[in-house]
Design an enzyme around this catalytic site. Structure first.
Site, short mmCIF file in Angstrom:
data_model
loop_
_atom_site.label_atom_id
_atom_site.label_comp_id
_atom_site.label_asym_id
_atom_site.label_seq_id
_atom_site.Cartn_x
_atom_site.Cartn_y
_atom_site.Cartn_z
N ARG A 179 9.31 12.26 0.39
CA ARG A 179 8.51 12.25 1.63
C ARG A 179 7.19 12.98 1.46
O ARG A 179 6.34 12.97 2.35
CB ARG A 179 9.30 12.92 2.76
CG ARG A 179 10.54 12.17 3.16
CD ARG A 179 11.24 12.91 4.26
NE ARG A 179 10.48 12.92 5.48
CZ ARG A 179 10.75 12.17 6.53
NH1 ARG A 179 11.78 11.35 6.52
NH2 ARG A 179 10.02 12.24 7.62
N HIS A 187 -16.42 -16.34 -3.59
CA HIS A 187 -17.30 -15.74 -2.57
C HIS A 187 -17.63 -14.28 -2.88
O HIS A 187 -17.86 -13.50 -1.98
CB HIS A 187 -16.66 -15.88 -1.19
CG HIS A 187 -16.46 -17.31 -0.79
ND1 HIS A 187 -17.51 -18.15 -0.53
CD2 HIS A 187 -15.34 -18.06 -0.68
CE1 HIS A 187 -17.05 -19.36 -0.24
NE2 HIS A 187 -15.73 -19.33 -0.33
N GLU A 219 1.08 -8.04 -2.16
CA GLU A 219 2.16 -7.10 -2.41
C GLU A 219 2.20 -6.70 -3.90
O GLU A 219 2.35 -5.52 -4.23
CB GLU A 219 3.50 -7.71 -1.96
CG GLU A 219 4.73 -6.89 -2.28
CD GLU A 219 4.74 -5.50 -1.64
OE1 GLU A 219 3.87 -5.21 -0.80
OE2 GLU A 219 5.61 -4.70 -2.02
N GLU A 232 -0.46 1.24 -6.68
CA GLU A 232 0.10 2.51 -6.17
C GLU A 232 0.84 3.29 -7.24
O GLU A 232 0.83 4.52 -7.21
CB GLU A 232 0.94 2.31 -4.91
CG GLU A 232 2.22 1.54 -5.06
CD GLU A 232 2.96 1.34 -3.72
OE1 GLU A 232 2.78 2.12 -2.79
OE2 GLU A 232 3.72 0.35 -3.64
N TRP A 242 3.22 17.02 2.27
CA TRP A 242 2.22 15.99 1.98
C TRP A 242 1.00 16.44 2.76
O TRP A 242 0.97 16.39 3.98
CB TRP A 242 2.70 14.63 2.44
CG TRP A 242 1.79 13.52 2.02
CD1 TRP A 242 1.79 12.85 0.84
CD2 TRP A 242 0.72 12.95 2.79
NE1 TRP A 242 0.80 11.90 0.82
CE2 TRP A 242 0.12 11.94 2.00
CE3 TRP A 242 0.20 13.20 4.07
CZ2 TRP A 242 -0.96 11.18 2.44
CZ3 TRP A 242 -0.88 12.43 4.49
CH2 TRP A 242 -1.45 11.44 3.68
N LYS A 247 6.50 8.40 1.23
CA LYS A 247 7.33 7.25 1.59
C LYS A 247 7.20 6.89 3.06
O LYS A 247 7.13 5.74 3.43
CB LYS A 247 8.78 7.62 1.26
CG LYS A 247 9.78 6.53 1.55
CD LYS A 247 9.78 5.54 0.43
CE LYS A 247 10.64 4.33 0.73
NZ LYS A 247 10.17 3.18 -0.05
N CYS A 264 6.19 14.64 4.61
CA CYS A 264 6.70 16.01 4.56
C CYS A 264 8.20 15.99 4.83
O CYS A 264 8.70 15.12 5.54
CB CYS A 264 6.05 16.95 5.55
SG CYS A 264 4.29 17.12 5.38
N ASN A 299 6.56 19.25 10.31
CA ASN A 299 6.12 17.89 9.95
C ASN A 299 5.31 17.37 11.12
O ASN A 299 5.71 17.59 12.27
CB ASN A 299 7.31 16.94 9.79
CG ASN A 299 8.02 17.15 8.48
OD1 ASN A 299 7.65 18.00 7.69
ND2 ASN A 299 9.07 16.36 8.28
N GLY A 300 4.26 16.64 10.84
CA GLY A 300 3.46 16.07 11.93
C GLY A 300 2.07 16.67 11.92
O GLY A 300 1.65 17.32 10.96
N LYS A 352 1.76 -2.95 -5.43
CA LYS A 352 2.75 -2.31 -6.31
C LYS A 352 2.05 -1.73 -7.53
O LYS A 352 2.26 -0.60 -7.91
CB LYS A 352 3.81 -3.31 -6.80
CG LYS A 352 4.90 -3.75 -5.85
CD LYS A 352 5.88 -2.70 -5.47
CE LYS A 352 5.41 -1.90 -4.34
NZ LYS A 352 5.54 -2.18 -2.98
C1 G6P Z 1 4.06 3.76 2.95
C2 G6P Z 1 5.05 3.30 1.90
C3 G6P Z 1 5.04 1.77 1.82
C4 G6P Z 1 5.35 1.17 3.17
C5 G6P Z 1 4.39 1.70 4.25
C6 G6P Z 1 4.88 1.33 5.63
O1 G6P Z 1 2.77 3.46 2.56
O2 G6P Z 1 4.71 3.84 0.63
O3 G6P Z 1 6.01 1.36 0.88
O4 G6P Z 1 5.26 -0.21 3.10
O5 G6P Z 1 4.34 3.13 4.21
O6 G6P Z 1 6.07 2.03 5.85
P1 G6P Z 1 7.24 1.53 6.77
O7 G6P Z 1 8.28 2.61 6.65
O8 G6P Z 1 6.68 1.43 8.15
O9 G6P Z 1 7.71 0.22 6.25
#
Ligand code: G6P
Length: 608
Positions: A27, A504, A481, A488, A75, A603, A2, A101-102, A485
């Site tokens: 956000r 397995h 990773e 998502e 969000w 984010k 948010c 927010n929160g 990517k």
């Molecule tokens: C969200 C973001 C990711 C990030 C994760 C942890 O899921 O989309 O890209 O890796 O949060 O966030 P941070 O700010 O703690 O790295």
């Protein structure tokens, strides 16, 4: 998670709020709204769509008059992303508007109490409770009513508050969720991070928990709960307006992918002096380093994946046991962590709620905590005993790329630094690693030359429904990773896994045409990977291999091969991740997905 923006000053508030919300949209982007006071009227405009819609409704803010206002991009946590649930929320008497927010953890009992007192709720949000409580607690003084309201709230909040009868004063308060005041000339701001403030001011105050900010166009006063004025530190932020613009790219993600060579350089250079790693200002003493018996790394998402890379690198260079825990798990476990444990928390934003909670748990248990954080002034950066900053700059795309790369660099450097102090690895190896790190930007640049090939491969595979990314050792960490990517941003069901685990269970999912991406940068286990590739090929898989130039092991065994420059085996993740980012980007592009703002994601995840 948010975004909040607030403005008070001589200009028209709505256009400033809307532009600010656009910058904060990364956000959260489920719904949005603004509230502006004009001539004793509170105008609230909300949408269940994006900020662009809000801009359309208000003709870029021109139809909403008034010099004070608050805005929010949501969000969703409590209640679906509807117009009713969008912020700002208005109190039952129509006197208070709130953006939040929160999460208010005790909102239900508070809501029930208010309902018993005859208050009608319109939304399903936890935030609406705050708006009504403000009205309910108001006995003539806004400061007191904010103080009394927050005294019954438990959970996290950053609040921007308007009171109709104070049409020139904006109020703000926070607890756990970040909130920043922007100090201008005859105008002031609040925002949940610095991005929307950059075009207006570089002077900011990071509000502290439970301090109440009372802000007009000409004054910015902060008080503690007893009403005592505080003298906050005004900090100057770096970064330019361009750093949060797309700079000619269609998406932030591609812009940020392309920024990786300078980011790697900017992250590494300040810490390499005369062939040694130096971390100026680090409090971790030589004596303390010698006491470390164990390292625990904790993080979420991609930051967790860099932690996985670090485990392999640290164990090889430091000969100290390293465990990597998801912060969301670590916080509720009873981890064996004590004063001889170094706990490393990795976070781009420095605000991830689970990571912050894990950090606090580690501190409670007496561990020494080191943050690897991108955002200066963030909660995690402030709470750690030591923090090393990654020089990635603002990262806007929800899918992280350059921040991931910068984290890797700091982790490699930290490993070399520790190994130097502990004498656990050969000086020659340490020097070789440092030299090689400095060649990575050039090698990443070389990988960019493969963009057209990778794009063609993305075109070939963009209609797949499932994908499996496999790897061993460091390649396993990168597979996780790469898979994240892809899933998502393209919404393809994609699993990253250790190649050895295929047999397995997962191999039962491989059938004619199933896409498998095999990472084979780790030369030592080439033969094992070849066997895994043969096993999936025998079941009809379509295999794309990512390996280093000159490695002919997979010729004839794979359908396609991407060849990357060679580097030191411990540093391969820095290169291997690049084609995976580009591949995910183009697959998402061909599928018409919203690359920078994937559905349901945010984010900075400041809620549990
Ligand atoms: C969200 C973001 C990711 C990030 C994760 C942890 O899921 O989309 O890209 O890796 O949060 O966030 P941070 O700010 O703690 O790295």
């Amino acid at each position: 998670m948010c975004g909040i923006i607030g403005y008070v000053g001589g200009k028209s508030a709505a256009p400033i709020l809307l532009d600010g919300l656009e910058k904060l949209e990364y956000r959260g982007y489920d719904s949005a709204g603004i509230a502006v006071i004009n001539s004793n009227e509170l105008n609230v405009i909300k949408t269940a769509k994006r900020i662009a819609d809000l801009k359309g409704i208000t003709q870029n803010g021109s139809t909403t008059k008034g010099n004070i206002g608050i805005g929010h991009t949501r969000w969703a946590t409590h209640g679906a992303p509807t117009e009713t649930n969008a912020h700002p929320h208005i109190s039952y008497g129509g006197n208070f508007a709130v953006v939040h927010n929160g999460i208010i953890e005790n909102y239900l009992p508070l809501k029930n109490e208010l309902i018993l007192k005859g208050v009608n709720f319109k939304s399903e949000t936890d935030t609406e409770v705050i708006a009504h409580l403000l009205e309910f607690n108001f006995k003539g003084d806004v400061f007191d009513c904010i103080k009394n309201t927050i005294s019954v709230l438990s959970g996290s909040y950053a609040l921007g508050i308007l009171y109709l009868n104070s049409p020139d004063t904006l109020y703000a308060v926070k607890n756990f969720s970040p909130l920043i005041a922007g100090v201008g000339v005859t105008e002031n701001f609040i925002a949940s991070d610095i991005t929307p403030l950059i075009p207006h001011t570089k002077d900011v105050i990071y509000l502290k928990d439970k301090e109440i900010a009372v802000i007009t166009g000409d004054s910015l006063n902060i008080f503690d709960l007893s009403g005592k004025p505080k003298s906050p530190k005004i900090e100057r932020i770096t970064g330019s307006a361009e750093s949060v613009e797309k700079g000619g790219y269609d998406h932030f993600m591609m812009k940020e992918i392309k920024e990786q060579p300078p980011v790697i350089l900017k992250t590494a250079t300040p810490h390499i002096k005369d062939g040694r790693v130096v971390f100026d200002g680090l409090n971790l003493t030589k004596e303390k380093i010698k006491d470390i018996k164990k390292i625990v790394i904790t993080a979420c998402g991609s930051a967790y994946h860099t932690g996985m890379v670090a485990k392999y690198v640290f164990e090889q260079l430091l000969k100290i046991p390293v465990s990597v825990d998801l912060a969301s798990e670590f916080r509720y476990q009873n981890p064996v962590v004590d004063q001889n444990t170094l706990v490393i928390v990795i976070s781009q934003s420095g605000e991830t709620a689970d990571t912050l909670a894990a950090l606090n748990k580690a501190k409670d248990k007496g561990a020494y905590t080191l943050g690897i954080v991108n955002v200066k002034g963030s909660s995690i950066a402030k709470a750690c005993h030591d923090t090393l900053f990654t020089g990635a700059g603002s990262e806007i795309s929800v899918a992280t790329t350059k921040a991931y790369s910068a984290q890797l660099i700091i982790l490699y450097l930290f490993a070399v630094f520790m190994a130097g102090h502990l004498g656990t690895s050969d000086e020659k190896l340490r020097a070789a690693l440092l030299n090689e790190i400095m060649t990575l930007p050039q090698k990443v640049q070389e990988i960019f030359m493969l963009e057209e090939n990778i794009k063609a491969l993305a075109k070939k595979h963009h209609t797949i429904t499932d994908a499996f990314f496999i790897g061993r050792n460091l390649d396993y960490a990168v597979a996780l990773e790469g898979a994240l990517k892809l899933k998502e941003i393209s919404y393809i069901n994609c699993l990253g896994m250790a190649a050895g685990e295929l047999k397995h269970g997962t191999i039962s999912l491989i059938e004619n045409g199933t896409f498998v991406l095999a990472l084979a940068m780790y030369e030592k286990l080439n033969d094992k990977m070849l066997s895994n590739i043969k096993e999936v090929k025998a079941r009809g898989a379509n295999v794309l291999v990512v390996t280093f130039k000159g490695n002919n092991t997979f010729l004839g065994a794979a359908d396609d091969i991407i060849y990357l420059p060679k580097t030191h085996p411990l540093l391969t993740p820095s290169l291997a991740v690049i084609p995976l980012q580009i591949f995910a980007y183009y697959i998402a592009l061909f599928r018409g997905a919203d690359i920078d703002k994937p559905r349901n994601l945010a984010k900075s995840v400041t809620v549990e």
